[in-house]
Design an enzyme around this catalytic site. Structure first.
Site, short mmCIF file in Angstrom:
data_model
loop_
_atom_site.label_atom_id
_atom_site.label_comp_id
_atom_site.label_asym_id
_atom_site.label_seq_id
_atom_site.Cartn_x
_atom_site.Cartn_y
_atom_site.Cartn_z
N LYS A 99 0.87 -1.17 0.00
CA LYS A 99 0.00 0.00 0.00
C LYS A 99 0.91 1.23 0.00
O LYS A 99 1.60 1.51 0.97
CB LYS A 99 -0.92 0.03 1.22
CG LYS A 99 -1.82 1.27 1.23
CD LYS A 99 -2.55 1.44 2.54
CE LYS A 99 -3.27 2.79 2.55
NZ LYS A 99 -3.85 3.11 3.86
N GLY A 161 -8.53 8.63 10.18
CA GLY A 161 -8.87 8.57 11.60
C GLY A 161 -9.97 9.49 12.03
O GLY A 161 -10.31 9.54 13.22
N ALA A 187 -9.71 5.26 4.54
CA ALA A 187 -9.53 6.40 5.45
C ALA A 187 -10.82 7.16 5.72
O ALA A 187 -11.56 7.52 4.80
CB ALA A 187 -8.48 7.37 4.95
N GLY A 188 -11.08 7.40 7.01
CA GLY A 188 -12.17 8.27 7.43
C GLY A 188 -13.49 7.59 7.71
O GLY A 188 -14.44 8.25 8.13
N THR A 210 -9.07 2.66 12.11
CA THR A 210 -9.44 3.33 13.36
C THR A 210 -10.85 2.99 13.81
O THR A 210 -11.09 2.79 15.01
CB THR A 210 -9.30 4.85 13.21
OG1 THR A 210 -7.98 5.17 12.74
CG2 THR A 210 -9.55 5.56 14.52
N ILE A 212 -12.45 0.36 13.66
CA ILE A 212 -12.47 -0.94 14.34
C ILE A 212 -11.59 -0.91 15.59
O ILE A 212 -12.03 -1.26 16.68
CB ILE A 212 -12.01 -2.05 13.37
CG1 ILE A 212 -12.98 -2.18 12.20
CG2 ILE A 212 -11.86 -3.38 14.11
CD1 ILE A 212 -12.54 -3.16 11.13
#
EC number: 2.8.1.10
Length: 259
Positions: A99, A161, A187-188, A210, A212
């Site tokens: 990634k 996050g 993300a987000g 985040t 989880i």
């Protein structure tokens, strides 16, 4: 359904990828990952030990499972840093699916530096890496990354996050139309319904960390994301009804019995 996620030469039964950061310990990381049904967990190789056998190693917790590591270049701020990081990682581990993320704003937004990301992508592709590229939700940049060799595009839903969920749903749909490689929303995301929504927009997969790891019950949230991703995919494939401004009766009025 035989509906595998195919990224380059790799195939996965699950369309959910999970992260390894922000958990209280490696054991919780493992338990939540197993609950998610994911087969791929991303690891920041500049922050988490996966190469030193003399220290606690995340790899040890996933021995005997079908879960693969997806190394990421979090903490890199130039193409050169990311390229060097991945070269060293592959030499140490043999892993070639990555990634790619190059951060441009480390103070507030953690938004990617897409110019540096494209530069790194071009070089790493020539060196044989399978690349999943983290980027902004810009369809033009998504296409540029595909042209640079990215095997999957990973547009952010919102800042990393933040838990804000998808802020620009049209952009996700535009990216899906712009590229032929898989689109994985990254993300987000804040809760399972965000994952379902992303999949209903046509995303090929989800990456969640985040939402989880920082949930009150990470294992339960991981399981929720698992089923939300599946449900969203099925809903997208089924084809939703068109939106209409007025009501439409569920039963026809022709032949209605009058009193």
């Amino acid at each position: 359904m035989n509906d595998k996620l195919i990224v380059g030469k790799y195939e996965f039964n699950s369309r959910l990828i999970v992260g390894s950061g922000k958990y209280k310990d490696f054991q919780t990381t493992k338990e939540a990952t197993l609950a998610s049904g994911s087969e791929l967990i991303t690891v920041a190789i500049r922050r988490v030990n996966i190469t030193n056998p003399n220290e606690e190693n995340l790899l040890d917790y996933f021995k005997g499972t079908n879960i693969k590591l997806l190394p990421n270049s979090a903490g890199c701020f130039t193409a050169e840093e990311a390229i060097t990081t991945f070269r060293l990682m592959r030499e140490a581990t043999g892993i070639d699916i990555i990634k790619l993320e190059v951060i441009g704003d480390a103070k507030k937004t953690l938004y990617p530096d897409v110019i540096e990301t494209i530069k790194a992508c071009e070089i790493l592709k020539k060196e044989g890496f399978t690349i999943m590229a983290y980027t902004s939700d810009d369809p033009i940049i998504a296409k540029r990354l595909e042209d640079a060799g990215a095997d999957a595009i990973m547009p952010l839903a919102a800042p990393i996050g933040s838990g804000l969920g998808i802020q620009n749903p049209y952009n996700i749909a535009f990216i899906r139309d712009a590229v032929k490689v898989p689109v994985l929303v990254d993300a987000g995301l804040g809760c399972a319904s965000d994952a379902s929504y992303a999949m209903e927009l046509g995303a090929d997969g989800i990456l969640a960390n985040t939402a989880i790891a920082q949930a009150q019950n990470p294992m339960a949230m991981a399981e929720a994301f698992r089923y939300a991703t599946i449900a969203g995919r099925l809903s997208y494939q089924a084809g939703r009804i068109p939106k209409k401004p007025y009501a439409t009766a569920s039963s026809p009025i022709d032949g209605l019995i009058h009193f």
